[in-house]
Scaffold this motif. Structure first.
Motif, PDB file in Angstrom:
ATOM      1  N   ASP A  96       3.271  -0.804  49.325  1.00 12.68           N
ATOM      2  CA  ASP A  96       3.465  -0.579  50.758  1.00 12.68           C
ATOM      3  C   ASP A  96       4.189   0.749  50.944  1.00 12.68           C
ATOM      4  O   ASP A  96       5.356   0.878  50.543  1.00 12.68           O
ATOM      5  CB  ASP A  96       4.283  -1.712  51.374  1.00 12.68           C
ATOM      6  N   PRO A  97       3.536   1.756  51.547  1.00 15.59           N
ATOM      7  CA  PRO A  97       4.156   3.077  51.663  1.00 15.59           C
ATOM      8  C   PRO A  97       5.266   3.158  52.698  1.00 15.59           C
ATOM      9  O   PRO A  97       5.980   4.158  52.754  1.00 15.59           O
ATOM     10  CB  PRO A  97       2.971   3.967  52.061  1.00 15.59           C
ATOM     11  N   THR A  98       5.416   2.120  53.512  1.00 20.95           N
ATOM     12  CA  THR A  98       6.456   2.158  54.541  1.00 20.95           C
ATOM     13  C   THR A  98       7.718   1.399  54.139  1.00 20.95           C
ATOM     14  O   THR A  98       8.798   1.668  54.661  1.00 20.95           O
ATOM     15  CB  THR A  98       5.932   1.576  55.867  1.00 20.95           C
ATOM     16  N   THR A  99       7.587   0.442  53.221  1.00 21.12           N
ATOM     17  CA  THR A  99       8.753  -0.346  52.799  1.00 21.12           C
ATOM     18  C   THR A  99       9.101  -0.151  51.330  1.00 21.12           C
ATOM     19  O   THR A  99      10.116  -0.657  50.870  1.00 21.12           O
ATOM     20  CB  THR A  99       8.502  -1.848  53.035  1.00 21.12           C
ATOM     21  N   ASP A 100       8.233   0.562  50.590  1.00 19.09           N
ATOM     22  CA  ASP A 100       8.418   0.791  49.152  1.00 19.09           C
ATOM     23  C   ASP A 100       8.286  -0.504  48.348  1.00 19.09           C
ATOM     24  O   ASP A 100       8.762  -0.598  47.218  1.00 19.09           O
ATOM     25  CB  ASP A 100       9.784   1.439  48.873  1.00 19.09           C
ATOM     26  N   ARG A 101       7.606  -1.487  48.911  1.00 22.42           N
ATOM     27  CA  ARG A 101       7.408  -2.752  48.207  1.00 22.42           C
ATOM     28  C   ARG A 101       6.309  -2.590  47.163  1.00 22.42           C
ATOM     29  O   ARG A 101       5.257  -2.008  47.434  1.00 22.42           O
ATOM     30  CB  ARG A 101       7.053  -3.855  49.194  1.00 22.42           C
ATOM     31  N   LEU A 102       6.545  -3.137  45.982  1.00 21.47           N
ATOM     32  CA  LEU A 102       5.659  -2.918  44.842  1.00 21.47           C
ATOM     33  C   LEU A 102       5.305  -4.251  44.194  1.00 21.47           C
ATOM     34  O   LEU A 102       6.180  -5.057  43.896  1.00 21.47           O
ATOM     35  CB  LEU A 102       6.360  -2.016  43.823  1.00 21.47           C
ATOM     36  N   GLY A 103       4.016  -4.488  43.997  1.00 23.53           N
ATOM     37  CA  GLY A 103       3.566  -5.696  43.316  1.00 23.53           C
ATOM     38  C   GLY A 103       2.603  -5.350  42.197  1.00 23.53           C
ATOM     39  O   GLY A 103       1.913  -4.330  42.251  1.00 23.53           O
ATOM     40  N   LYS A 153       7.325   6.436  53.111  1.00 26.57           N
ATOM     41  CA  LYS A 153       8.746   6.512  52.762  1.00 26.57           C
ATOM     42  C   LYS A 153       8.925   6.076  51.307  1.00 26.57           C
ATOM     43  O   LYS A 153       9.452   4.995  51.020  1.00 26.57           O
ATOM     44  CB  LYS A 153       9.566   5.616  53.693  1.00 26.57           C
ATOM     45  N   PRO A 154       8.478   6.909  50.371  1.00 29.84           N
ATOM     46  CA  PRO A 154       8.578   6.522  48.955  1.00 29.84           C
ATOM     47  C   PRO A 154      10.030   6.391  48.522  1.00 29.84           C
ATOM     48  O   PRO A 154      10.873   7.209  48.883  1.00 29.84           O
ATOM     49  CB  PRO A 154       7.874   7.668  48.225  1.00 29.84           C
ATOM     50  N   GLY A 155      10.308   5.351  47.764  1.00 32.10           N
ATOM     51  CA  GLY A 155      11.668   5.091  47.311  1.00 32.10           C
ATOM     52  C   GLY A 155      11.718   4.812  45.825  1.00 32.10           C
ATOM     53  O   GLY A 155      10.832   5.225  45.065  1.00 32.10           O
TER      54      GLY A 155
END
Length: 395
Positions: free
Chosen positions: A63-70, A115-117
């Motif tokens: 997810d590019p807006t929350t930086d969530r990664l699966g 918003k990459p984190g």
């Protein structure tokens, strides 16, 4: 060997989505897709389940807006997000073909608002661990991008779904390809050109055996295991039979430990440092004075009873106190290589409370719980650690 599972990523699906690669000798690559959906947690959940239901899982959902990664499956096996190109199974092209589905729409390039984190940096770290260069060999991802079979088959790097032969999608759209690389700076360039890694890619042949980037064989694994034993590991996974940047960085640590510096500590073996590491110069039959092939190089043996005694006694001693330091140092190096013990405590030979805690973490990693994960070595867990990290166990 590179990272197989990204520790920062959530596990998605059943954990297995593909199989072995068809061309493991070809360069590694990454394919960027967009899901043609919205973003946010609800989309992450819904799209994640949908991709599983239609057997089109990538390796990664981001997810590019929350930086969530699966992550759906291991990076060293194929995913299922590409169509075949005739008889060519594009999902299985290269040493790795890491596929990333970004929760976005191709018509609105996600690099314009993302918003990459830290999770994106973790993703790029894993990609680079496989030697994938920071380059876009097929160019940009605007509509009409070329799908060149020769480029796809022979060049490693980053691709869009729009570049893959036999496929008709144009995602991820006209993203800023340089932004992907700049968001998580690594060792390569941030252009569409070739990579320029800061670690040496030089090779050398010693006694008929090749060392350095791309070298393969049992002797490479033997050197890697010896480096781990010496506490000179830069591995995330491995070591394995193919020499990667991680091997070069690990060998550089060994050279520095031996007192070398500057260009003499470039991570490419020399005869003197190699002999000091291995005890002899591995070599092919008839290739020189060395007589002991790498596949038969002796590995260290630890005494289980000594380790149990140390784990029970050392925590009560003055900081750094030791009981059986030679055995403990081998296990400390292995725990450090597993990422369970910091370098500060990884070579002191003391099975103190920090090492006990690290060993308990290894036991839990092996599936033990409760009193079976108390940090006191047992035969099964120790043999499993030894099999992975290059030592034998005397029970």
């Amino acid at each position: 060997m590179g990272e197989i599972w990204i520790k920062e990523a959530e596990r998605l699906g059943g954990g297995s989505i593909g199989g072995a690669m068809d061309s493991p000798g070809a360069p590694g690559r990454v394919v960027w897709h967009t899901t043609e959906s919205g973003h946010g947690d609800a989309s992450f959940t819904n799209v994640g389940k949908y991709l599983t239901s239609v057997a089109s899982e990538p390796h990664i959902l981001y997810d590019p807006t929350t930086d969530r990664l699966g992550q759906y499956g291991p990076l060293n096996q194929s995913a299922r997000a590409l169509k075949n190109d005739g008889v060519t199974r594009t999902n299985r092209t290269g040493k790795v073909c890491i596929q990333v589905e970004v929760l976005a729409r191709a018509a609105t390039p996600f690099t314009g608002y993302w918003k990459p984190g830290p999770n994106f940096k973790a993703l790029m770290r894993a990609i680079r661990s496989w030697g994938v260069p920071d380059s876009w060999p097929a160019g940009g991802c605007a509509p009409g991008a070329p799908r060149n079979r020769t480029t796809w088959a022979t060049k490693g790097g980053h691709y869009g779904h729009c570049h893959v032969p036999g496929n008709d999608h144009w995602d991820p759209g006209a993203i800023d390809t340089s932004a992907i690389l700049k968001a998580a700076p690594g060792t390569g360039t941030v252009s569409g050109g070739s990579s320029s890694p800061s670690v040496s890619r030089a090779t050398v042949t010693i006694n008929g055996l090749k060392y350095g980037y791309g070298a393969t064989g049992a002797h490479v694994t033997a050197v890697g295991k010896a480096l781990v034993t010496q506490g000179c590991s830069a591995y995330v996974e491995g070591p394995g039979p193919t020499w990667t940047d991680a091997d070069t960085k690990s060998y550089q640590k060994w050279q520095i430990k031996c007192g070398y510096s500057g260009s003499d500590a470039d991570g490419v073996p020399g005869e003197t440092s190699l002999k000091k590491l291995m005890g002899t110069l591995p070599g092919l039959a008839g290739s020189g004075p060395a007589t002991k092939p790498a596949s038969t190089v002796a590995v260290p043996t630890v005494d289980l009873s000594n380790l149990i005694a140390a784990a029970r006694r050392d925590p009560g001693l003055k900081q750094g106190g030791t009981t059986h330091p030679a055995d403990v140092k081998v296990v400390e190096a292995a725990l450090k290589a597993e990422g369970l013990l910091s370098a500060t405590y990884a070579a002191d030979g003391s099975f103190g409370s920090t090492t006990v805690t690290a060993y308990a973490a290894w036991q839990r990693k092996c599936g033990y719980t409760g009193s079976a994960a108390d940090g006191i070595p047992g035969k099964a867990s120790l043999e499993k650690l030894g099999a992975k990290r290059g030592f034998k166990v005397k029970a």
